[in-house]
Design a protein around this motif. Structure first.
Motif, PDB file in Angstrom:
ATOM      1  N   THR A  53      41.213  38.299  37.229  1.00 37.32           N
ATOM      2  CA  THR A  53      40.493  37.182  36.612  1.00 37.32           C
ATOM      3  C   THR A  53      39.375  37.753  35.735  1.00 37.32           C
ATOM      4  N   ASN A  54      39.330  37.320  34.502  1.00 35.23           N
ATOM      5  CA  ASN A  54      38.322  37.808  33.559  1.00 35.23           C
ATOM      6  C   ASN A  54      38.326  39.319  33.296  1.00 35.23           C
ATOM      7  N   GLU A  88      39.984  30.929  31.208  1.00 30.58           N
ATOM      8  CA  GLU A  88      38.953  31.968  31.336  1.00 30.58           C
ATOM      9  C   GLU A  88      37.673  31.436  30.695  1.00 30.58           C
ATOM     10  N   ARG A 133      46.659  41.153  31.678  1.00 30.34           N
ATOM     11  CA  ARG A 133      45.584  40.601  32.475  1.00 30.34           C
ATOM     12  C   ARG A 133      45.551  41.392  33.770  1.00 30.34           C
ATOM     13  N   LEU A 167      44.975  32.319  26.335  1.00 31.45           N
ATOM     14  CA  LEU A 167      43.659  32.422  26.966  1.00 31.45           C
ATOM     15  C   LEU A 167      43.103  31.040  27.289  1.00 31.45           C
ATOM     16  N   TYR A 191      40.767  42.106  31.258  1.00 29.73           N
ATOM     17  CA  TYR A 191      41.932  42.299  30.398  1.00 29.73           C
ATOM     18  C   TYR A 191      42.030  43.733  29.917  1.00 29.73           C
TER      19      TYR A 191
END
Lengths: 183, 126
Positions: free
Chosen positions: A94-95, A46, A91, A41, A97
Motif C-alpha cells: 500500500t502506497n 491511493e 505495486r 491509481l 510502488y
C-alpha cells in the motif's frame, strides 16, 4: 549473449504488476502509459500525494528513455524494436510502488551514468535541492528537450536511492536497468 | 498586440496571455517531450509586451504536473518577467498548488529563490 532480456523481463513481471511494456518508446506510447496508470491509481484509492509522485516519476523515467535511447546496430538489436525500452510499474505494498526501466546503452556511457547516479545517491535532500536549482539555472536544454534534470528530480521526489545495474550484452553494448522506489 | 490563447491538452497547459489586462495564465499539465517549441511563443510574446507593459502584471501559474523539460522553459518565462518587473511594470506571480502537494509548493519556492519577482504561494483547498 550472456544477458537474456526475455528472462529478465519475465522476472520483472512477478508480483503485483500494474503495467509492463517492452518495445518502442514513442511519444504516443508515453501518453498511453500515463493515461492507463492514472486510471489504475485512481481505482486503487491511493493518497493523492503518492499518486502524484508515481505519475511524476513515471513521466521523467519514460522521457529519460525517450530522449536517451540509442539506435542499435542490427547484430545487437536482434528481435528488439527500434528505440527499444522496458518499463514495469508494480505495486510493492500500500502506497509503495516500484518503477523499473531498462534500455541498451553503449559501453562509453556507463561511466557517465554511474558517476551521475552515484553522485545523486550520495547527496542529502538539501544537497539534491541545490543541485536541481543549479542545473535548472545554469544548463541549457538539449535540442531534444532533455535537461539533465530527470534523475535528480526523481531522487528528490522519491527520497529514495536509485538502484541500477549494467548487464553485459556484447563487448560494446550493455543493458542499463534502473529501479526507482516510491514510498 | 494579439493575446495568446492556447487550449490545454493531456500534455500541455491552457495558456492565456492578455496585454490589455496585463494578466497571464498557465494552467493544467506541462509534460511534453520537448517543451522548447511550446514555450517559445510565450517568451517572444513577453519580449513584445515588455515594450508597452501595463503598470501591473499578474501571472497565475496553476500546474497540476510539469516535467523537468518544462521546468527550464518556465524559468525562461520567469526571467522575462524579472526583466519586465525591473522595467515599467510591477509583476506578481501567483503560484497555485493543491492541498498536500508539497512537491509543487517546493517547486514554486525553488523559482522564488532564483527569480527576483514577488511570488505568492496559494494553496487550493478542495
Amino acid at each position: 549473449m550472456s544477458f537474456d532480456i526475455n528472462e529478465y523481463y519475465k522476472q520483472l513481471n512477478e508480483g503485483e504488476v500494474l503495467l509492463s511494456y517492452k518495445g518502442s518508446i514513442t511519444s504516443d506510447l508515453i501518453s498511453n502509459v500515463l493515461e492507463v496508470i492514472e486510471e489504475k491509481l485512481e481505482d486503487l484509492n491511493e493518497t493523492s500525494k503518492i499518486r502524484k509522485k508515481v505519475y511524476n516519476v513515471l513521466v521523467e523515467s519514460l522521457q529519460n528513455l525517450f530522449h536517451h535511447i540509442d539506435e542499435l546496430p542490427e547484430e545487437v538489436r536482434g528481435d528488439m524494436e527500434s528505440k527499444f525500452g522496458v518499463l514495469v510499474v508494480s505495486r510493492v505494498d500500500t502506497n509503495v510502488y516500484k518503477i523499473t526501466t531498462g534500455n541498451v546503452v553503449t559501453s562509453g556511457k556507463i561511466k557517465f551514468l554511474k558517476d551521475k547516479i552515484d553522485k545523486i545517491n550520495s547527496l542529502t535532500a538539501d544537497e539534491l535541492k541545490d543541485m536541481y536549482k543549479f542545473i535548472l539555472n545554469h544548463q541549457k536544454l538539449s535540442a531534444k528537450g532533455g535537461g539533465g534534470l530527470g534523475l535528480v528530480d526523481i531522487a528528490r521526489k522519491t527520497g529514495n536511492k536509485l538502484d541500477y545495474n549494467f548487464e553485459n550484452l556484447t563487448s560494446e553494448y550493455y543493458f542499463f536497468n534502473l529501479d526507482v522506489t516510491i514510498s | 498586440m494579439e493575446p495568446i490563447i492556447i487550449d490545454g491538452t493531456a500534455k500541455t497547459p491552457t495558456v492565456k496571455f492578455d496585454s490589455t489586462t496585463g494578466v497571464m495564465e498557465i494552467k493544467g499539465r506541462s509534460i511534453p517531450e520537448n517543451s522548447i517549441e511550446f514555450y517559445k511563443p510565450m517568451v517572444d510574446w513577453l519580449d513584445e509586451y515588455a515594450k508597452s507593459s501595463k503598470d501591473q502584471t499578474v501571472v497565475n501559474v496553476q500546474l497540476e504536473y510539469f516535467n523537468t523539460s518544462s521546468s527550464k522553459c518556465i524559468l525562461d518565462v520567469f526571467k522575462k518577467l524579472e526583466a519586465i518587473n525591473k522595467g515599467g511594470s510591477k509583476v506578481l506571480i501567483n503560484w497555485y498548488y493543491e492541498e498536500d502537494d508539497e512537491d509543487m509548493l517546493e517547486a514554486g519556492e525553488d523559482y522564488e529563490s532564483i527569480i527576483r519577482v514577488p511570488f505568492k504561494m496559494i494553496e487550493i483547498v478542495e
